[in-house]
Design a protein around this motif. Sequence first.
Motif, short mmCIF file in Angstrom:
data_model
loop_
_atom_site.label_atom_id
_atom_site.label_comp_id
_atom_site.label_asym_id
_atom_site.label_seq_id
_atom_site.Cartn_x
_atom_site.Cartn_y
_atom_site.Cartn_z
N ALA A 1 -36.60 40.18 -51.61
CA ALA A 1 -37.28 39.63 -50.44
C ALA A 1 -38.41 38.69 -50.86
CB ALA A 1 -37.82 40.76 -49.56
N ASP A 2 -39.16 39.08 -51.91
CA ASP A 2 -40.26 38.23 -52.38
C ASP A 2 -39.74 36.92 -52.95
OD1 ASP A 2 -42.21 40.03 -51.62
OD2 ASP A 2 -42.37 40.97 -53.60
N GLU A 3 -38.63 36.97 -53.66
CA GLU A 3 -38.05 35.74 -54.20
C GLU A 3 -37.54 34.84 -53.08
OE1 GLU A 3 -36.35 37.27 -58.54
OE2 GLU A 3 -35.16 37.58 -56.73
N ARG A 4 -37.00 35.46 -52.05
CA ARG A 4 -36.42 34.69 -50.95
C ARG A 4 -37.48 33.93 -50.16
NH1 ARG A 4 -33.53 38.68 -49.41
NH2 ARG A 4 -31.84 38.18 -50.86
N LYS A 5 -38.68 34.48 -50.09
CA LYS A 5 -39.75 33.82 -49.33
C LYS A 5 -40.79 33.18 -50.24
CE LYS A 5 -42.04 38.30 -48.50
NZ LYS A 5 -42.44 39.26 -47.45
N SER A 6 -40.41 32.93 -51.49
CA SER A 6 -41.31 32.25 -52.43
C SER A 6 -41.11 30.74 -52.37
CB SER A 6 -41.04 32.75 -53.86
OG SER A 6 -39.81 32.23 -54.34
N ALA A 7 -42.05 30.02 -52.96
CA ALA A 7 -41.96 28.56 -52.97
C ALA A 7 -40.74 28.06 -53.73
CB ALA A 7 -43.23 27.96 -53.58
N ASP A 8 -40.28 28.83 -54.72
CA ASP A 8 -39.11 28.44 -55.50
C ASP A 8 -37.86 28.34 -54.63
OD1 ASP A 8 -40.58 28.33 -57.81
OD2 ASP A 8 -40.01 30.33 -58.50
N ASN A 9 -37.84 29.07 -53.53
CA ASN A 9 -36.67 29.08 -52.64
C ASN A 9 -36.87 28.18 -51.42
OD1 ASN A 9 -34.03 30.05 -51.92
ND2 ASN A 9 -35.00 31.35 -50.36
N GLY A 10 -37.89 27.37 -51.44
CA GLY A 10 -38.17 26.53 -50.27
C GLY A 10 -38.06 25.05 -50.55
N ILE A 11 -37.76 24.29 -49.52
CA ILE A 11 -37.70 22.83 -49.59
C ILE A 11 -38.23 22.28 -48.28
CG2 ILE A 11 -35.28 22.85 -48.80
CD1 ILE A 11 -34.87 20.26 -50.41
N TRP A 12 -39.04 21.23 -48.37
CA TRP A 12 -39.63 20.64 -47.17
C TRP A 12 -38.71 19.56 -46.62
CZ3 TRP A 12 -43.29 22.37 -44.15
CH2 TRP A 12 -43.84 21.53 -43.18
N LEU A 13 -38.34 19.69 -45.34
CA LEU A 13 -37.41 18.76 -44.69
C LEU A 13 -37.92 18.38 -43.31
CD1 LEU A 13 -34.05 20.64 -45.43
CD2 LEU A 13 -34.87 18.59 -46.63
N CYS A 14 -37.42 17.29 -42.77
CA CYS A 14 -37.65 17.01 -41.36
C CYS A 14 -36.71 17.89 -40.54
CB CYS A 14 -37.42 15.53 -41.05
SG CYS A 14 -35.69 15.00 -41.18
N ARG A 15 -36.96 18.02 -39.27
CA ARG A 15 -36.16 18.93 -38.44
C ARG A 15 -34.69 18.51 -38.39
NH1 ARG A 15 -40.38 19.75 -33.35
NH2 ARG A 15 -41.92 20.97 -34.52
N ARG A 16 -34.46 17.21 -38.39
CA ARG A 16 -33.07 16.73 -38.33
C ARG A 16 -32.30 17.16 -39.57
NH1 ARG A 16 -30.69 12.29 -40.53
NH2 ARG A 16 -28.78 11.52 -39.53
N CYS A 17 -32.89 16.94 -40.75
CA CYS A 17 -32.20 17.29 -41.99
C CYS A 17 -32.08 18.80 -42.15
CB CYS A 17 -32.91 16.67 -43.18
SG CYS A 17 -32.73 14.86 -43.25
N ASP A 18 -33.06 19.54 -41.66
CA ASP A 18 -32.98 20.99 -41.69
C ASP A 18 -31.77 21.46 -40.89
OD1 ASP A 18 -33.92 23.77 -41.99
OD2 ASP A 18 -34.47 23.62 -39.88
N LYS A 19 -31.55 20.86 -39.74
CA LYS A 19 -30.39 21.22 -38.91
C LYS A 19 -29.09 20.84 -39.60
CE LYS A 19 -28.13 22.37 -35.14
NZ LYS A 19 -27.97 23.80 -34.76
N ILE A 20 -29.06 19.70 -40.24
CA ILE A 20 -27.84 19.22 -40.89
C ILE A 20 -27.42 20.15 -42.02
CG2 ILE A 20 -26.90 17.40 -42.38
CD1 ILE A 20 -28.44 15.39 -40.65
N ILE A 21 -28.35 20.53 -42.89
CA ILE A 21 -27.97 21.34 -44.06
C ILE A 21 -27.48 22.73 -43.65
CG2 ILE A 21 -29.56 20.08 -45.55
CD1 ILE A 21 -31.26 22.70 -45.61
N ASP A 22 -27.98 23.24 -42.54
CA ASP A 22 -27.55 24.56 -42.10
C ASP A 22 -26.28 24.50 -41.26
OD1 ASP A 22 -29.61 25.68 -43.43
OD2 ASP A 22 -30.84 26.14 -41.68
#
Length: 226
Positions: A72-93
């Motif tokens: 859980a800690d790894e999943r919510k760490s910075a290593d597992n995050g990427i900053w996107l705009c809302r449009r691109c966030d929707k596209i990748i998911d």
Amino acid sequence: MPKSDEKRRDDFPQPIKTLLAKRVNFRCSNPECRQPTIGPGMKKSATVSIGVAAHISGAAPNGPRFNAVLTADERKSADNGIWLCRRCDKIIDSDENAYSEELLQDWKQTAEATTHLELKGLKAVRDNQALLRKLESDMPALFAEMRTDLAEHPFSRDFVLIKREWSFNGDPNNVILMYYFNDHPHLRPMVQVLENRELVRNVTHTNVERFRMEEAFVDYLKTDPP
């Protein structure tokens, strides 16, 4: 799956979201986008944000690209995050098969490296390795020929677009590379794409189309093909 697992979601704490945004200067990390994600609102005291701290590996068991191996800690760490705009966030998911963990990590590393160079006053968008690899996959024959030419003529930068039946008087003190319409049916539009991406510049001064490769493009072509 137990209901508790179904509802579990390892969201980023606010400091991690802020860190991810700042490391790319609040721009979308998708190399095809790079949209600013924060700006002024209508009120002088307000701001508007369209940025999202997206999970590279899904935040929940039923999420896109979920990796059960992570804690859980790894999943919510910075290593597992990427900053996107809302449009691109929707596209990748929405199309997780097209946007793997490896690709998103590549986006993240490229965006952070680009931002780091921009802090030094350097224009780094052209250095985007993910974009260059995509362009090479779209025009492999032209890239392969350019790689061969630069291996033989490492200091050449200018090239012309020409037909084999045409004559061309180049500069005797400078090897001008030649790419033939006969060999590449879509040569002009391909070079136009490279120009749009600021990888080459149009330096035509005669009736023959002439271009100059930028150094970031040359550096990429001198590396081993992907």
